[in-house]
Design an enzyme around this catalytic site. Structure first.
Site, PDB file in Angstrom:
ATOM      1  N   GLY A  92       0.941  -1.150   0.091  1.00  0.00           N
ATOM      2  CA  GLY A  92       0.089  -0.148   0.081  1.00  0.00           C
ATOM      3  C   GLY A  92       0.963   1.250   0.007  1.00  0.00           C
ATOM      4  O   GLY A  92       1.993   1.134   0.477  1.00  0.00           O
ATOM      5  N   ARG A 156       0.650  -5.562  -4.876  1.00  0.00           N
ATOM      6  CA  ARG A 156       0.894  -6.617  -3.464  1.00  0.00           C
ATOM      7  C   ARG A 156       1.194  -8.145  -3.980  1.00  0.00           C
ATOM      8  O   ARG A 156       1.085  -8.807  -3.383  1.00  0.00           O
ATOM      9  CB  ARG A 156      -0.510  -6.444  -2.986  1.00  0.00           C
ATOM     10  CG  ARG A 156      -0.943  -5.412  -2.322  1.00  0.00           C
ATOM     11  CD  ARG A 156      -2.248  -5.264  -1.534  1.00  0.00           C
ATOM     12  NE  ARG A 156      -2.598  -3.896  -0.920  1.00  0.00           N
ATOM     13  CZ  ARG A 156      -1.936  -3.440   0.038  1.00  0.00           C
ATOM     14  NH1 ARG A 156      -1.082  -4.182   0.912  1.00  0.00           N
ATOM     15  NH2 ARG A 156      -2.419  -2.357   0.766  1.00  0.00           N
ATOM     16  N   ASP A 187       5.779  -7.540   5.120  1.00  0.00           N
ATOM     17  CA  ASP A 187       5.695  -8.310   4.086  1.00  0.00           C
ATOM     18  C   ASP A 187       6.588  -8.287   3.067  1.00  0.00           C
ATOM     19  O   ASP A 187       7.486  -9.217   2.474  1.00  0.00           O
ATOM     20  CB  ASP A 187       4.281  -8.749   3.741  1.00  0.00           C
ATOM     21  CG  ASP A 187       3.313  -9.477   4.563  1.00  0.00           C
ATOM     22  OD1 ASP A 187       3.869 -10.008   5.755  1.00  0.00           O
ATOM     23  OD2 ASP A 187       2.151  -9.344   4.439  1.00  0.00           O
ATOM     24  N   LYS A 213       8.647   1.142   5.022  1.00  0.00           N
ATOM     25  CA  LYS A 213       7.503   1.584   4.510  1.00  0.00           C
ATOM     26  C   LYS A 213       6.321   1.034   5.163  1.00  0.00           C
ATOM     27  O   LYS A 213       5.782  -0.166   5.174  1.00  0.00           O
ATOM     28  CB  LYS A 213       7.223   1.619   2.932  1.00  0.00           C
ATOM     29  CG  LYS A 213       5.875   2.280   2.487  1.00  0.00           C
ATOM     30  CD  LYS A 213       5.119   1.460   1.659  1.00  0.00           C
ATOM     31  CE  LYS A 213       4.534   0.237   2.277  1.00  0.00           C
ATOM     32  NZ  LYS A 213       3.674  -0.575   1.534  1.00  0.00           N
ATOM     33  N   THR A 214       5.172   1.845   5.994  1.00  0.00           N
ATOM     34  CA  THR A 214       4.082   1.626   6.326  1.00  0.00           C
ATOM     35  C   THR A 214       3.314   2.713   7.030  1.00  0.00           C
ATOM     36  O   THR A 214       4.005   2.945   8.180  1.00  0.00           O
ATOM     37  CB  THR A 214       3.909   0.071   6.976  1.00  0.00           C
ATOM     38  OG1 THR A 214       2.322   0.117   7.391  1.00  0.00           O
ATOM     39  CG2 THR A 214       4.594  -0.074   8.076  1.00  0.00           C
ATOM     40  N   ILE A 215       1.946   3.042   6.647  1.00  0.00           N
ATOM     41  CA  ILE A 215       1.563   4.248   7.455  1.00  0.00           C
ATOM     42  C   ILE A 215       1.172   3.552   8.914  1.00  0.00           C
ATOM     43  O   ILE A 215       0.941   4.168  10.056  1.00  0.00           O
ATOM     44  CB  ILE A 215       0.108   4.722   6.950  1.00  0.00           C
ATOM     45  CG1 ILE A 215      -0.796   3.964   6.495  1.00  0.00           C
ATOM     46  CG2 ILE A 215       0.904   5.612   5.654  1.00  0.00           C
ATOM     47  CD1 ILE A 215      -1.960   4.696   6.194  1.00  0.00           C
ATOM     48  N   ASP A 216       0.951   2.131   8.913  1.00  0.00           N
ATOM     49  CA  ASP A 216       0.341   1.787  10.190  1.00  0.00           C
ATOM     50  C   ASP A 216       1.269   1.618  11.338  1.00  0.00           C
ATOM     51  O   ASP A 216       0.979   1.544  12.353  1.00  0.00           O
ATOM     52  CB  ASP A 216       0.166   0.017  10.103  1.00  0.00           C
ATOM     53  CG  ASP A 216      -1.042   0.051   9.112  1.00  0.00           C
ATOM     54  OD1 ASP A 216      -1.595   0.875   8.705  1.00  0.00           O
ATOM     55  OD2 ASP A 216      -1.399  -1.025   8.702  1.00  0.00           O
ATOM     56  N   TYR A 254     -23.932  15.012  18.636  1.00  0.00           N
ATOM     57  CA  TYR A 254     -23.469  14.017  17.705  1.00  0.00           C
ATOM     58  C   TYR A 254     -22.262  13.302  18.695  1.00  0.00           C
ATOM     59  O   TYR A 254     -21.440  14.083  18.904  1.00  0.00           O
ATOM     60  CB  TYR A 254     -23.170  14.339  16.459  1.00  0.00           C
ATOM     61  CG  TYR A 254     -24.065  14.788  15.426  1.00  0.00           C
ATOM     62  CD1 TYR A 254     -25.054  13.641  14.917  1.00  0.00           C
ATOM     63  CD2 TYR A 254     -24.202  15.964  14.899  1.00  0.00           C
ATOM     64  CE1 TYR A 254     -26.254  14.289  14.258  1.00  0.00           C
ATOM     65  CE2 TYR A 254     -25.232  16.471  14.143  1.00  0.00           C
ATOM     66  CZ  TYR A 254     -26.337  15.603  13.811  1.00  0.00           C
ATOM     67  OH  TYR A 254     -27.282  15.923  13.021  1.00  0.00           O
ATOM     68  N   GLY A 262      -5.051   0.576  10.404  1.00  0.00           N
ATOM     69  CA  GLY A 262      -4.288  -0.308  11.378  1.00  0.00           C
ATOM     70  C   GLY A 262      -5.078  -1.432  11.683  1.00  0.00           C
ATOM     71  O   GLY A 262      -5.528  -1.469  12.796  1.00  0.00           O
ATOM     72  N   ARG A 263      -4.730  -2.535  11.056  1.00  0.00           N
ATOM     73  CA  ARG A 263      -5.404  -3.653  11.320  1.00  0.00           C
ATOM     74  C   ARG A 263      -4.733  -4.542  12.503  1.00  0.00           C
ATOM     75  O   ARG A 263      -5.206  -5.087  13.377  1.00  0.00           O
ATOM     76  CB  ARG A 263      -5.718  -4.755   9.955  1.00  0.00           C
ATOM     77  CG  ARG A 263      -6.018  -5.851  10.367  1.00  0.00           C
ATOM     78  CD  ARG A 263      -6.506  -6.936   9.193  1.00  0.00           C
ATOM     79  NE  ARG A 263      -6.631  -8.174   9.942  1.00  0.00           N
ATOM     80  CZ  ARG A 263      -6.861  -9.146   8.746  1.00  0.00           C
ATOM     81  NH1 ARG A 263      -7.185  -9.269   7.427  1.00  0.00           N
ATOM     82  NH2 ARG A 263      -7.365 -10.651   9.424  1.00  0.00           N
ATOM     83  N   TYR A 427      -7.976   5.683   3.266  1.00  0.00           N
ATOM     84  CA  TYR A 427      -7.020   5.997   1.965  1.00  0.00           C
ATOM     85  C   TYR A 427      -6.547   7.577   2.082  1.00  0.00           C
ATOM     86  O   TYR A 427      -5.776   8.051   1.430  1.00  0.00           O
ATOM     87  CB  TYR A 427      -7.866   5.663   0.912  1.00  0.00           C
ATOM     88  CG  TYR A 427      -7.853   4.141   0.678  1.00  0.00           C
ATOM     89  CD1 TYR A 427      -7.181   2.975   1.209  1.00  0.00           C
ATOM     90  CD2 TYR A 427      -8.817   3.607  -0.292  1.00  0.00           C
ATOM     91  CE1 TYR A 427      -7.273   1.854   0.977  1.00  0.00           C
ATOM     92  CE2 TYR A 427      -9.092   2.463  -0.531  1.00  0.00           C
ATOM     93  CZ  TYR A 427      -8.166   1.226   0.179  1.00  0.00           C
ATOM     94  OH  TYR A 427      -8.253  -0.032  -0.045  1.00  0.00           O
ATOM     95  N   GLY A 429      -5.274   9.380   4.002  1.00  0.00           N
ATOM     96  CA  GLY A 429      -3.931   9.699   4.584  1.00  0.00           C
ATOM     97  C   GLY A 429      -3.039   8.814   3.764  1.00  0.00           C
ATOM     98  O   GLY A 429      -1.651   9.423   4.343  1.00  0.00           O
ATOM     99  N   ARG A 430      -2.916   8.156   2.865  1.00  0.00           N
ATOM    100  CA  ARG A 430      -1.911   7.406   2.276  1.00  0.00           C
ATOM    101  C   ARG A 430      -1.088   7.987   1.362  1.00  0.00           C
ATOM    102  O   ARG A 430      -0.035   7.612   1.081  1.00  0.00           O
ATOM    103  CB  ARG A 430      -2.453   6.094   1.567  1.00  0.00           C
ATOM    104  CG  ARG A 430      -3.171   5.241   2.732  1.00  0.00           C
ATOM    105  CD  ARG A 430      -3.419   3.797   1.953  1.00  0.00           C
ATOM    106  NE  ARG A 430      -3.706   3.696   0.791  1.00  0.00           N
ATOM    107  CZ  ARG A 430      -3.892   2.472   0.177  1.00  0.00           C
ATOM    108  NH1 ARG A 430      -3.659   1.387   0.879  1.00  0.00           N
ATOM    109  NH2 ARG A 430      -4.419   2.459  -1.040  1.00  0.00           N
TER     110      ARG A 430
END
Length: 576
Positions: A92, A156, A187, A213-216, A254, A262-263, A427, A429-430
């Site tokens: 991603g 991927r 990965d 690399k990963t935003i997570d 509200y 972030g899974r 998406y 933020g990516r």
């Protein structure tokens, strides 16, 4: 299959003023990369887990040392060494990827005469299919300091079968590649290490270097303090959360339930909480550690809503990590059973398949809202697992809170009108324009990758440290990829994986959050950070997570939220 000499997909003439201004920024480099340097090897490395198995899987790489660049006279000055290097974006998107390529390109242009850089198009499939473009000054220029991965695009695909490794070897031979840089997450860097092992074992001269690399934010260790893209993505999400907070305060009616990317880990959710001070933040790792049930999480949220109602606040903001349900043991059990059942049975309208669920799992399934039940039964991913990202956890929690509040209303414990609004910030933020930190960090990572390749290194991940100091004082080196690995048992075989970095509940940034959240729950301590800044007093600030992990005391950032004694929101929920 190549497209050498192709024109870039972007035209700088069509840029906004901000994009154009970012093109003109000259990026700083760590001082060690500005002059001649020596590459110094450290001690032999091991593995993050299962070293014996990692040693068997990587006989040619295991144990090799990590390296550091230090001022010297043997490398780093312009040389007549001509290199042919490939670069690929994998997985991603994350803000800053283009700057990694720019840093690599500039290193080759400035330090090696006559070198060539090939960009493999569409991710690892571009390597296997020999689909590439030769990157030139004109091609690279429009992408400097710009977001996205569209310079060469990503994918991927994995290079993992004997035939796929053979295809990669053929491409490396065809282009006479001296090196390959793989820009990706855990990965992708595992795949990079497998490629390095395969190439070395088959006497292919191509060296392989990874970039984190990963935003997570879950690819990090002592030598790799952070993955690129995390800083920018969290700042983008925090701006959006701040806007939602102002909306909540303005309407006064509200509750905004915000699910964040972030899974596998809750780093983004925690960082955004530190930046914005929401009323409720659920951290998946804490839920798992306390063995919380879905009902106890729901009760915790409901308790805060009721307490705020007593104080006259009928609104609020709640942050939820994308992978929350993966952290709840009872839900994990349900998903595991569903994966097994659906691998062999078709879901029938009569519900006969439900009889194969354990009683506790069946009760939980029936407890879930209808829409979530349907999402749990959706088509599986290629590994046969539930596609958690497609489960709208925020909507599930809204429905469950509504049900609980209605029950309390009948008991005379709640007399307000609850209105939940759901959001998923993903998406968005990516692919933003990378922050100053990510711009500088990525450029240094790419430049460092070039230095490692020029010195014949392989199976390393580009590492830049000392990030709390000015860029000139950043440290540079390469960390052995096998030292980051452990093994998982899959389909009867050991499979190497880079160990994910989860939120550490003993770490400084979590403890800071935990000390403030009770106060944030009942008092509106909202902060609106605003958009990412490129000039001005906050433009060079790095994220709270990284600063706290590096030992900074950030009390000045929380002056409007003095520590308070823990509030007794719930007697049976342990979050506070």
């Amino acid at each position: 299959m190549s497209s050498s000499g192709a024109t870039p997909g972007r035209l700088a003439s069509e840029y906004s003023e901000v994009q154009s201004s970012r093109l003109k920024v000259t990026l700083p480099l760590p001082s060690v990369l500005k002059t001649a340097f020596n590459v110094v090897d450290g001690p032999p490395s091991s593995a993050a887990g299962n070293p014996d198995e990692i040693a068997k899987l990587f006989p040619n790489l295991f144990g090799q040392p990590s390296t550091s660049l230090v001022p010297g006279d043997s490398s780093g000055s312009a040389s007549n060494q001509s290199l042919k290097i490939g670069v690929v974006l994998s997985g991603g998107q994350a803000p800053g990827g283009h700057n990694v390529i720019s840093g690599l390109f500039d290193y080759l242009q400035e330090r090696t005469n006559g070198s060539t850089l090939y960009g493999f198009k569409g991710g690892p499939a571009g390597i296997m299919n020999s689909k590439y473009v030769q990157l030139t000054t004109d091609y690279v220029y429009p992408y400097r300091n710009q977001g996205g991965f569209d310079m060469i695009c990503s994918g991927r695909d994995k290079i993992e079968t004997p035939e796929q490794f053979k295809q990669a070897q053929e491409t490396a031979k065809k282009l006479d590649l001296d090196g390959l840089v793989v820009i990706g997450g855990d990965d992708s860097n595992t795949n990079a290490c497998l490629l390095a092992e395969n190439f070395r074992g088959n006497n292919i001269k191509t060296w392989v270097i990874g970039c984190p690399k990963t935003i997570d934010g879950d690819l990090k260790c002592k030598e790799v303090p952070t993955s690129f893209g995390f800083d920018t993505a969290c700042k983008i999400y925090s701006e959006m959360i701040g806007n939602v907070m102002t909306d909540a305060r303005s309407t006064g009616k509200y509750y905004h339930f915000v699910r964040l990317m972030g899974r596998a880990a809750s780093h983004i959710t925690l960082e955004c909480a530190l930046q914005t001070h929401p009323n409720i933040t659920i951290i998946g790792e804490e839920v798992a550690a306390q063995k919380q049930t879905l009902k106890s999480v729901t009760d915790y949220i409901t308790n805060v809503i009721c307490k705020r109602a007593e104080l006259g606040y009928n609104y609020g903001v709640i942050l939820i990590p994308e992978g929350l349900i993966d952290f709840i043991p009872e839900v994990q059990q349900l998903i595991s059973e569903l994966n097994e059942i659906l691998a062999h049975d078709v879901v029938d309208e009569g519900g006969m398949w439900k009889k194969k669920l354990r009683n506790q799992s069946l009760q939980l399934f029936e407890f879930l809202p209808q829409a979530i039940q349907e999402q749990l039964l959706l088509e599986r991913d290629p590994h046969g697992n539930v596609q958690v990202a497609r489960i709208e956890t925020e909507k599930m929690l809204i429905q469950m809170v509504e049900t609980e509040l209605e029950s309390r209303r009948k008991q005379g414990l709640y007399n307000k009108e609850f209105k939940g609004q759901s959001h998923f910030f993903g998406y968005e933020g990516r692919c933003g324009l990378p922050s100053n930190f990510d711009s500088n960090y990525c450029y240094a990572l790419g430049y460092a990758a070039g230095a490692l390749l020029q010195n014949g290194k392989t199976g390393l991940i580009s590492s830049v440290g000392n990030l709390d100091a000015p860029v000139e004082k950043w440290t540079v080196g390469g960390t052995a990829l096998t030292s980051l690995m452990e093994v998982e048992r899959r389909h009867g075989k050991f499979k190497p994986v880079i160990k994910k970095a989860m939120v550490d509940l003993q770490a400084a940034h979590f403890k800071k959050f935990a000390s403030m959240r009770d106060d944030w729950a009942l008092k509106n301590r909202y902060i609106s950070p605003g958009p990412v800044q490129f000039i001005g007093p906050t433009s060079n600030d790095i994220n709270h997570t990284l600063m706290l992990e590096l030992g900074f005391q950030l009390d000045f950032l929380f002056l409007n939220t003095p520590p308070q004694p823990p509030l007794q929101i719930s007697a049976h929920v342990q979050f506070s």
